[in-house]
Design an enzyme around this catalytic site. Structure first.
Site, PDB file in Angstrom:
ATOM      1  N   ARG A  15       7.008   7.708   4.020  1.00  0.00           N
ATOM      2  CA  ARG A  15       5.949   7.025   3.210  1.00  0.00           C
ATOM      3  C   ARG A  15       6.037   5.628   2.865  1.00  0.00           C
ATOM      4  NH1 ARG A  15       5.942   2.752  -0.706  1.00  0.00           N
ATOM      5  NH2 ARG A  15       7.622   4.645  -1.253  1.00  0.00           N
ATOM      6  N   ASP A  16       7.433   5.450   2.698  1.00  0.00           N
ATOM      7  CA  ASP A  16       7.121   3.620   2.694  1.00  0.00           C
ATOM      8  C   ASP A  16       7.331   2.878   4.234  1.00  0.00           C
ATOM      9  OD1 ASP A  16       7.899   0.819   1.941  1.00  0.00           O
ATOM     10  OD2 ASP A  16       8.985   2.269   0.084  1.00  0.00           O
ATOM     11  N   HIS A 207      15.633   1.292  -4.846  1.00  0.00           N
ATOM     12  CA  HIS A 207      15.373   1.903  -3.718  1.00  0.00           C
ATOM     13  C   HIS A 207      15.472   0.200  -3.988  1.00  0.00           C
ATOM     14  CE1 HIS A 207      11.068   2.179  -2.149  1.00  0.00           C
ATOM     15  NE2 HIS A 207      11.165   1.433  -1.394  1.00  0.00           N
ATOM     16  N   HIS A 209      15.355  -2.798  -0.374  1.00  0.00           N
ATOM     17  CA  HIS A 209      14.424  -3.375   0.782  1.00  0.00           C
ATOM     18  C   HIS A 209      15.510  -4.625   1.080  1.00  0.00           C
ATOM     19  CE1 HIS A 209      10.169  -1.744   0.878  1.00  0.00           C
ATOM     20  NE2 HIS A 209      10.677  -1.469  -0.205  1.00  0.00           N
ATOM     21  N   CYS A 240       5.770  -2.854   1.912  1.00  0.00           N
ATOM     22  CA  CYS A 240       4.847  -3.129   1.031  1.00  0.00           C
ATOM     23  C   CYS A 240       3.580  -3.587   1.602  1.00  0.00           C
ATOM     24  CB  CYS A 240       4.961  -3.152  -0.677  1.00  0.00           C
ATOM     25  SG  CYS A 240       3.629  -2.541  -1.120  1.00  0.00           S
ATOM     26  N   ASN A 249      13.547  -1.139   3.963  1.00  0.00           N
ATOM     27  CA  ASN A 249      13.722  -0.651   2.889  1.00  0.00           C
ATOM     28  C   ASN A 249      15.583  -0.467   3.728  1.00  0.00           C
ATOM     29  OD1 ASN A 249      11.418   1.297   2.171  1.00  0.00           O
ATOM     30  ND2 ASN A 249      12.849   1.416   0.862  1.00  0.00           N
TER      31      ASN A 249
HETATM   32  P1  HMG Z   1      -9.232   0.226  -7.545  1.00  0.00           P
HETATM   33  O1  HMG Z   1     -10.392  -0.051  -6.648  1.00  0.00           O
HETATM   34  O2  HMG Z   1      -8.806  -0.463  -8.719  1.00  0.00           O
HETATM   35  O3  HMG Z   1      -9.561   2.052  -8.098  1.00  0.00           O
HETATM   36  O4  HMG Z   1      -7.812   0.745  -7.144  1.00  0.00           O
HETATM   37  P2  HMG Z   1     -11.353   2.347  -9.277  1.00  0.00           P
HETATM   38  O5  HMG Z   1     -10.954   3.543  -9.825  1.00  0.00           O
HETATM   39  O6  HMG Z   1     -11.379   1.589  -9.269  1.00  0.00           O
HETATM   40  O7  HMG Z   1     -11.887   2.656  -7.511  1.00  0.00           O
HETATM   41  C1  HMG Z   1     -12.147   2.256  -6.746  1.00  0.00           C
HETATM   42  C2  HMG Z   1     -12.185   3.283  -5.404  1.00  0.00           C
HETATM   43  O8  HMG Z   1     -11.472   3.615  -4.949  1.00  0.00           O
HETATM   44  C3  HMG Z   1     -13.363   4.933  -5.625  1.00  0.00           C
HETATM   45  O9  HMG Z   1     -14.367   4.336  -4.274  1.00  0.00           O
HETATM   46  C4  HMG Z   1     -12.225   5.647  -5.915  1.00  0.00           C
HETATM   47  O10 HMG Z   1     -12.631   6.992  -5.081  1.00  0.00           O
HETATM   48  C5  HMG Z   1     -11.598   5.176  -4.728  1.00  0.00           C
HETATM   49  P3  HMG Z   1     -15.866   3.998  -4.318  1.00  0.00           P
HETATM   50  O11 HMG Z   1     -16.639   4.839  -5.276  1.00  0.00           O
HETATM   51  O12 HMG Z   1     -15.737   2.837  -3.941  1.00  0.00           O
HETATM   52  O13 HMG Z   1     -15.515   4.435  -2.630  1.00  0.00           O
HETATM   53  N1  HMG Z   1      -9.948   5.752  -5.383  1.00  0.00           N
HETATM   54  C6  HMG Z   1      -9.804   6.242  -4.755  1.00  0.00           C
HETATM   55  N2  HMG Z   1      -9.360   6.738  -3.228  1.00  0.00           N
HETATM   56  C7  HMG Z   1      -8.420   7.522  -3.256  1.00  0.00           C
HETATM   57  N3  HMG Z   1      -7.479   7.752  -4.237  1.00  0.00           N
HETATM   58  C8  HMG Z   1      -7.213   7.289  -4.618  1.00  0.00           C
HETATM   59  C9  HMG Z   1      -8.336   6.536  -4.920  1.00  0.00           C
HETATM   60  N4  HMG Z   1      -8.445   5.760  -6.560  1.00  0.00           N
HETATM   61  C10 HMG Z   1      -9.444   4.948  -6.658  1.00  0.00           C
HETATM   62  N5  HMG Z   1      -6.056   8.130  -5.589  1.00  0.00           N
HETATM   63  C11 HMG Z   1      -5.770   2.099  -6.908  1.00  0.00           C
HETATM   64  C12 HMG Z   1      -7.172   1.263  -7.270  1.00  0.00           C
HETATM   65  C13 HMG Z   1      -4.455   2.551  -7.591  1.00  0.00           C
HETATM   66  C14 HMG Z   1      -6.236   3.474  -6.509  1.00  0.00           C
HETATM   67  C15 HMG Z   1      -5.501   1.158  -5.450  1.00  0.00           C
HETATM   68  O14 HMG Z   1      -5.056  -0.383  -5.709  1.00  0.00           O
HETATM   69  C16 HMG Z   1      -4.714   1.786  -4.278  1.00  0.00           C
HETATM   70  O15 HMG Z   1      -4.358   2.689  -4.007  1.00  0.00           O
HETATM   71  N6  HMG Z   1      -3.424   0.980  -4.231  1.00  0.00           N
HETATM   72  C17 HMG Z   1      -2.793   1.258  -3.116  1.00  0.00           C
HETATM   73  C18 HMG Z   1      -1.728   1.073  -3.376  1.00  0.00           C
HETATM   74  C19 HMG Z   1      -0.241   0.769  -2.363  1.00  0.00           C
HETATM   75  O16 HMG Z   1      -0.317   2.611  -1.833  1.00  0.00           O
HETATM   76  N7  HMG Z   1       0.755  -0.115  -2.205  1.00  0.00           N
HETATM   77  C20 HMG Z   1       2.157   0.465  -1.413  1.00  0.00           C
HETATM   78  C21 HMG Z   1       2.479   1.510  -2.124  1.00  0.00           C
HETATM   79  S1  HMG Z   1       3.617   1.247  -3.351  1.00  0.00           S
HETATM   80  C22 HMG Z   1       5.179   0.762  -2.715  1.00  0.00           C
HETATM   81  O17 HMG Z   1       5.246   0.282  -1.811  1.00  0.00           O
HETATM   82  C23 HMG Z   1       6.361   0.078  -3.467  1.00  0.00           C
HETATM   83  C24 HMG Z   1       7.242   1.105  -3.689  1.00  0.00           C
HETATM   84  O18 HMG Z   1       7.640   1.182  -2.349  1.00  0.00           O
HETATM   85  C25 HMG Z   1       8.427   0.694  -4.412  1.00  0.00           C
HETATM   86  C26 HMG Z   1       8.954  -0.661  -4.312  1.00  0.00           C
HETATM   87  O19 HMG Z   1       9.528  -1.097  -3.159  1.00  0.00           O
HETATM   88  O20 HMG Z   1       8.948  -1.725  -4.822  1.00  0.00           O
HETATM   89  C27 HMG Z   1       6.988   2.589  -4.464  1.00  0.00           C
HETATM   90 MG    MG Z   2       8.963   0.683  -1.478  1.00  0.00          MG
END
Ligand code: HMG
Ligand code: MG
Length: 302
Positions: A15-16, A207, A209, A240, A249
């Site tokens: 995933r990450d 966690h 990096h 990310c 990581n």
């Molecule tokens: P948004 O645009 O605010 O969502 O995104 P919305 O509810 O307004 O919906 C807008 C559109 O997105 C719509 O589609 C929804 O259907 C779609 P449209 O009508 O425009 O075609 N949508 C989705 N589609 C699929 N799956 C969903 C979903 N939700 C809405 N769940 C959202 C909000 C959170 C979805 C967006 O900002 C997003 O996907 N962000 C990605 C964040 C991400 O994956 N970041 C990386 C992971 S976190 C990380 O790596 C950190 C971690 O490792 C810890 C660390 O290291 O810090 C965990």
């Molecule tokens: Mg991470």
């Protein structure tokens, strides 16, 4: 040193790691990676995320990957779910655990999940309720627990605040995440201490990096506090898309080598783990980003 006797590693490479790769990685390769990781003895695997494919196209094959895995008994599979839409898609793929991911930084929350910290908690609330009602476990991630690419240094009080908010909506465990790998041992310990004002030592993980090469030192500093759960990533994959400059990581191979040296059992076969890391690194056409893996691969050459 009073170190924990056992350590649980959550492998986050699929995933990450793969969320941050420029080149497309086919679902079949992701599935094979998961198979190799479980064969190496990893018992917790963070497989994918149910986020918007417009935001993170690398994870658009989430359901296909989950469906393709030959599940091994004793292994738990987790997925990221930022909102109810993601949760509803995820639950059909039968994860054992879901992860809601928030941040200790307002700016990062906006960039990463397009809402404020307070709004994110309101989005997580029904997700957590639904997950718990279905018998799934719920983990929370607190990004930017030490530093933020937009806001700079983050005060431990901010971590405590998000931990409290997550606890109040039923999140069972929090991962204290150094998203951009700027932490050093004392700072990471302070962030963990902040989470420990709300969660017990058995309910938190690290966690880290490795952007500045501090992730192993931070892992050891966490072990010295009694923290015994860590997210790690095979071949040091990771990053990310919304945290520019952040690298992978801490490598699972390096952490397993460290733990072996400390006499802490993990049940992980380091040789098979190195093979899994080489498999995905070969696909990505690079060397594993792990010193232990490099050393062991060199040794094999004789
Ligand atoms: P948004 O645009 O605010 O969502 O995104 P919305 O509810 O307004 O919906 C807008 C559109 O997105 C719509 O589609 C929804 O259907 C779609 P449209 O009508 O425009 O075609 N949508 C989705 N589609 C699929 N799956 C969903 C979903 N939700 C809405 N769940 C959202 C909000 C959170 C979805 C967006 O900002 C997003 O996907 N962000 C990605 C964040 C991400 O994956 N970041 C990386 C992971 S976190 C990380 O790596 C950190 C971690 O490792 C810890 C660390 O290291 O810090 C965990
Ligand atoms: Mg991470």
């Amino acid at each position: 040193m009073d170190l924990p006797q056992r350590v649980k590693l959550v492998e986050v490479g699929p995933r990450d790691g793969l969320q941050n790769e420029k080149q497309p990685v086919p679902a079949s390769i992701k599935i094979e990676l998961v198979h190799r990781l479980q064969a190496a003895g990893l018992t917790e695997i963070e497989v994918t995320s149910f986020v918007s494919p417009k935001w993170v196209p690398q994870m658009a094959d989430n359901a296909e990957v989950m469906a393709g895995i030959h599940r091994q008994s004793g292994v738990r599979y987790s997925v990221l779910t930022p909102n109810l839409q993601g949760f509803e898609a995820a639950v059909k793929t039968r994860p054992d655990e879901i992860v809601v991911f928030g941040a200790a930084s307002e700016a990062f929350s906006q960039k990463n999940i397009n809402c404020s910290i307070a709004q994110s908690i309101e989005r997580f609330r029904p997700v957590v309720q639904a997950a718990l009602a279905q018998g799934l476990t719920v983990r929370g991630a607190i990004s930017c627990a030490v530093g933020c690419p937009y806001e700079g240094e983050i005060a431990p009080e901010r971590v405590a605040l998000v931990a409290r908010l997550m606890h109040d909506i039923g999140v069972q465990h929090v991962g204290v995440a150094d998203t951009i790998g700027v932490g050093t041992p004392r700072k990471v310990q302070r962030a963990l201490d902040a989470a420990l004002t709300v969660y017990s030592i058995d309910e938190i993980s690290g966690h880290f990096h490795d952007t500045y090469g501090m992730a192993l030192a931070n892992t050891l500093a966490s072990l010295q506090m009694g923290v015994w759960q860590f997210d790690t990533s095979v071949a040091g994959l990771g990053g990310c898309p919304y945290a520019k400059g952040a690298t992978g990581n801490v490598a699972t191979e390096d952490v397993v080598y460290l733990l072996k040296g400390l006499g802490i059992e993990t049940g992980i076969d380091l040789d098979k783990l190195v093979d899994a890391g080489k498999f995905i690194s070969d696909f990505l056409d690079r060397k594993p980003n792990s010193r232990a893996a490099a050393a062991l691969l060199n040794k094999r050459l004789g």
